[in-house]
Design a protein around this motif. Structure first.
Motif, PDB file in Angstrom:
ATOM      1  N   GLU A  50      -5.151   5.697 -13.995  1.00 17.69           N
ATOM      2  CA  GLU A  50      -6.370   5.729 -13.185  1.00 17.69           C
ATOM      3  C   GLU A  50      -7.038   4.356 -13.140  1.00 17.69           C
ATOM      4  OE1 GLU A  50      -8.749   8.760 -14.859  1.00 17.69           O
ATOM      5  OE2 GLU A  50      -7.579  10.421 -14.008  1.00 17.69           O
ATOM      6  N   ARG A  63      -7.810  -6.017   2.244  1.00 16.37           N
ATOM      7  CA  ARG A  63      -8.177  -5.581   3.598  1.00 16.37           C
ATOM      8  C   ARG A  63      -9.262  -6.482   4.188  1.00 16.37           C
ATOM      9  NH1 ARG A  63      -8.338   1.029   2.747  1.00 16.37           N
ATOM     10  NH2 ARG A  63      -6.057   1.347   2.828  1.00 16.37           N
ATOM     11  N   GLN A  84       0.956   4.105  -2.944  1.00 12.09           N
ATOM     12  CA  GLN A  84       0.697   5.506  -2.619  1.00 12.09           C
ATOM     13  C   GLN A  84       1.840   6.395  -3.090  1.00 12.09           C
ATOM     14  OE1 GLN A  84      -2.213   6.417  -1.291  1.00 12.09           O
ATOM     15  NE2 GLN A  84      -1.650   8.566  -1.551  1.00 12.09           N
ATOM     16  N   VAL A 138       0.839  -1.217   0.000  1.00 16.55           N
ATOM     17  CA  VAL A 138       0.000   0.000   0.000  1.00 16.55           C
ATOM     18  C   VAL A 138       0.866   1.255   0.000  1.00 16.55           C
ATOM     19  CG1 VAL A 138      -1.663   1.299   1.374  1.00 16.55           C
ATOM     20  CG2 VAL A 138      -1.950  -1.154   1.071  1.00 16.55           C
ATOM     21  N   VAL A 166      -4.998   2.289 -10.916  1.00 17.18           N
ATOM     22  CA  VAL A 166      -5.211   2.679  -9.520  1.00 17.18           C
ATOM     23  C   VAL A 166      -6.545   2.140  -9.013  1.00 17.18           C
ATOM     24  CG1 VAL A 166      -5.631   4.651  -8.003  1.00 17.18           C
ATOM     25  CG2 VAL A 166      -3.702   4.679  -9.572  1.00 17.18           C
ATOM     26  N   CYS A 167      -7.571   2.194  -9.880  1.00 18.52           N
ATOM     27  CA  CYS A 167      -8.871   1.644  -9.474  1.00 18.52           C
ATOM     28  C   CYS A 167      -8.776   0.140  -9.205  1.00 18.52           C
ATOM     29  CB  CYS A 167      -9.912   1.927 -10.555  1.00 18.52           C
ATOM     30  SG  CYS A 167     -10.329   3.682 -10.734  1.00 18.52           S
ATOM     31  N   GLU A 168      -8.070  -0.550 -10.117  1.00 20.51           N
ATOM     32  CA  GLU A 168      -7.902  -1.991  -9.903  1.00 20.51           C
ATOM     33  C   GLU A 168      -7.119  -2.260  -8.634  1.00 20.51           C
ATOM     34  OE1 GLU A 168      -6.034  -3.350 -13.420  1.00 20.51           O
ATOM     35  OE2 GLU A 168      -7.859  -3.287 -14.656  1.00 20.51           O
ATOM     36  N   LYS A 169      -6.079  -1.443  -8.417  1.00 20.49           N
ATOM     37  CA  LYS A 169      -5.293  -1.629  -7.197  1.00 20.49           C
ATOM     38  C   LYS A 169      -6.136  -1.324  -5.962  1.00 20.49           C
ATOM     39  CE  LYS A 169      -1.128  -2.719  -8.735  1.00 20.49           C
ATOM     40  NZ  LYS A 169      -1.476  -2.923 -10.139  1.00 20.49           N
ATOM     41  N   GLN A 170      -7.003  -0.324  -6.054  1.00 21.76           N
ATOM     42  CA  GLN A 170      -7.861  -0.032  -4.911  1.00 21.76           C
ATOM     43  C   GLN A 170      -8.838  -1.166  -4.640  1.00 21.76           C
ATOM     44  OE1 GLN A 170      -9.683   3.718  -5.794  1.00 21.76           O
ATOM     45  NE2 GLN A 170      -7.887   4.927  -5.186  1.00 21.76           N
ATOM     46  N   ASP A 171      -9.397  -1.739  -5.735  1.00 23.98           N
ATOM     47  CA  ASP A 171     -10.274  -2.902  -5.546  1.00 23.98           C
ATOM     48  C   ASP A 171      -9.513  -4.060  -4.924  1.00 23.98           C
ATOM     49  OD1 ASP A 171     -12.300  -1.442  -6.674  1.00 23.98           O
ATOM     50  OD2 ASP A 171     -11.992  -2.245  -8.705  1.00 23.98           O
ATOM     51  N   LEU A 219      -6.907  -3.752  -3.128  1.00 23.60           N
ATOM     52  CA  LEU A 219      -6.594  -3.378  -1.748  1.00 23.60           C
ATOM     53  C   LEU A 219      -7.796  -3.608  -0.836  1.00 23.60           C
ATOM     54  CD1 LEU A 219      -4.397  -2.162   0.026  1.00 23.60           C
ATOM     55  CD2 LEU A 219      -5.310   0.096  -0.502  1.00 23.60           C
ATOM     56  N   VAL A 220      -9.008  -3.303  -1.350  1.00 24.10           N
ATOM     57  CA  VAL A 220     -10.212  -3.542  -0.546  1.00 24.10           C
ATOM     58  C   VAL A 220     -10.370  -5.023  -0.248  1.00 24.10           C
ATOM     59  CG1 VAL A 220     -12.730  -3.444  -0.589  1.00 24.10           C
ATOM     60  CG2 VAL A 220     -11.401  -1.473  -1.321  1.00 24.10           C
TER      61      VAL A 220
END
Length: 573
Positions: free
Chosen positions: A336, A350, A237, A233, A339-344, A346-347
């Motif tokens: 972008e 988590r 970032q 993460v 980043v969206c895929e990485k955020q998904d 990451l969710v």
């Protein structure tokens, strides 16, 4: 199931070599779990595998992480890039048979990134059942891999050779993939750890310390996974921040270039106006001024040519800036999306982390209960050991007493044999003599009866005839009486001995009263206690114990049994 065994913590600080070794160990354990689970599930399934099979997808994700471990970063326009397609391209130089799948990967129309080509290469190699052969050939050439990997990467260490050996087992499964239409470039490679973590409820009671060790290993691995996710993460970032700074810088440069283009366009308009004004003045002015005006016109034309060339250069630069801007916009869109895929991802990570934390608390509670059970079992074991020691000491004492009783029995048997040898012949001779004396006594009694009968029948006139036999009897009596007296005493002694035995036997046959419960009756059998010589019923004399005066265990009453057992347990001998 293989346990995820983390390395011990470093003594101080965060050593990079320790972190790399820990990552190598975890990746090797994950590869073992993935390969084993894939083989077992494929054999149970019994059919050809496709790209939608979940264990197969997880296997490719784990292999991708193994190939990416320790890759050297290559700098590009968009930043640093790590791709494992470069090492896989070397395989066709080492193994000629791999040239076919490399060419097939390059000819696929839907693949635009090196990551997608690497994923397609892994799938084709698995379909050929030669993935293990290709990986072994690649790992054996460390000098070629050093161009792409760090010295402590997984492919440069012995863990890579172990994984290549494990891949041999995949030759038993059949797989079929359709590469056309499959989006391999944008897939997110996230390992689903829930497929490989043990469930605490699946094994009960029989594993003991091994289960506790596995729980501790899983706990340590969850902590290591949490640290790795936090590091990922932070890296993402940092990349987002760097891309935002680069975007801001490029936007500023684009604004400066636009301002410069506007300025040049204004200057060009001004030069056009000046040149047109000069041409009008030349038509209206006198001829003597034509020479000076021609010189000025040539200067203006020269200046206009220079301005035109400058305009062309500015337009080219503007086109270049516009292309760079479009490329940057495309890169920003891709970024972008990434980043969206990485955020998904990451969710989801988590969420997995929360599940792992809940599992960690559950495992900690089970560990405490297991420790309490182990402590109770150890206390019970110590008490059992104490009782075992006491029983062993008691058995040892009983064995000593048994040996003493055995020696006493042997000595008694020896004395019995000696007694029989010494007195056996004498008893037989005395018995014969007793029989002879008995017959003689009977004969004498018979003669005495006959003599008395003759005396009673004799007449008074026959007195002198009667006195002579009496006198003869008187002379014979003292001699015979001495011999008879001696024989009778001997026989009386023997008869008294046998009479005592007969009286004892008759006395035992008579109904007697129990000394303990005072029960009397012919239906209840009575027995004699060999220790206190008293009479008891069967209910009050149910035990047998070896006595010092007996060879074998004798029947004793219940009070004597309690007294003797207490005496045996207190005295060491």
């Amino acid at each position: 199931m293989f346990a995820l065994l983390p390395l011990p913590a470093p003594p101080s600080g965060s050593d990079p070599n320790y972190l790399m070794a820990n990552e190598r160990m975890n990746l090797m354990n994950m590869a073992k779990l993935s390969i084993k689970g894939l083989i077992e599930s494929a054999l149970n399934l019994g059919r050809t595998l496709d790209s939608d099979y979940a264990p197969l997808q997880q296997f490719f994700v784990v292999m991708e992480h193994c190939l990416k471990h320790g890759l050297k970063a290559k700098k590009t326009f968009l930043g640093q890039n790590k791709s494992f397609w470069g090492p896989l391209e070397l395989v066709e130089k080492l193994v000629p048979e791999a040239a076919e799948i490399t060419a097939s990967v390059k000819d696929l129309p839907g693949l635009k990134t090196p990551v997608g080509r690497g994923r397609a290469w892994l799938r084709l190699a698995l379909m050929q059942k030669k993935l293990s052969e290709y990986m072994k050939a690649l790992i054996n050439r460390k000098e070629l891999l050093s161009e792409f990997y760090e010295p402590n990467a997984l492919m440069m260490e012995e863990e890579g050779a172990i994984i290549a050996g494990l891949l041999v087992g995949l030759n038993v499964i059949d797989a079929n993939f359709c590469m056309k239409g499959e989006d391999l470039d944008s897939q997110v490679g996230v390992i689903d750890f829930s497929m490989y973590l043990k469930d605490g409820n699946s094994s009960k009671g029989s594993e003991g310390d091994g289960q506790i060790t596995a729980i501790l290993d899983q706990k340590n691995y969850v902590e290591e996974l949490n640290r790795h996710l936090n590091a990922t993460v932070n890296n993402l970032q940092a990349k987002v921040d760097a891309l935002e700074k680069s975007n801001t810088k490029l936007t500023e440069e684009l604004a400066v270039a636009n301002n410069r283009i506007i300025t040049l366009q204004e200057e060009m308009e001004r030069v056009k106006e000046e040149s047109s004004h000069i041409l009008e003045s030349n038509r209206k002015g006198p001829k003597q001024d034509k020479t000076s005006e021609g010189q000025a016109l040539s200067d203006a034309r020269k200046h206009l040519k220079e301005e035109t060339q400058l305009r062309l250069d500015v337009e080219k630069e503007l086109e270049m800036q516009i292309g760079m801007r479009q490329e940057m916009e495309m890169a920003m869109k891709m970024l972008e999306k990434d980043v969206c895929e990485k955020q998904d991802a990451l969710v989801s990570l988590r969420q997995q982390l929360d599940d792992l934390r809940a599992l960690k608390h559950e495992l900690a509670f089970k560990l405490q209960s297991s420790d309490l059970g182990v402590k109770q079992k150890s206390e019970l074991n110590s008490r059992l050991e104490e009782k075992t020691n006491q029983m062993a000491a008691t058995i040892k004492q009983l064995e000593q007493r048994l040996r003493q009783a055995e020696r006493g029995r042997q000595s008694a048997e020896l004395d019995n044999r000696l007694f029989k040898q010494d007195f056996g012949d004498k008893i037989n001779s005395l018995q014969l003599e007793l029989d002879a004396l008995t017959r003689q006594r009977n004969q004498l009694e018979l003669e005495l009866k006959q003599e008395r009968r003759l005396q009673n029948r004799s007449l008074p006139g026959k007195g002198p005839l009667k006195t002579e036999p009496q006198m003869d009897g008187k002379h014979k009596t003292p001699e015979e009486n001495a011999h008879r007296k001696k024989s009778l005493e001997e026989s009386h002694r023997l008869q008294s001995h046998y009479g005592d035995q007969q009286d004892a036997r008759l006395l035992s046959e008579k109904p007697q009263v129990c000394h303990l419960c005072q029960e009397d009756g012919g239906s209840v059998k009575k027995s004699e206690c060999k220790n206190c010589k008293r009479t008891f019923c069967d209910a009050c004399s149910t035990h047998e114990l070896p006595l010092p005066s007996s060879i074998k265990p004798e029947r004793v009453c219940n009070p004597c049994h309690k007294h003797l057992m207490k005496q045996y347990s207190t005295s060491p001998s």
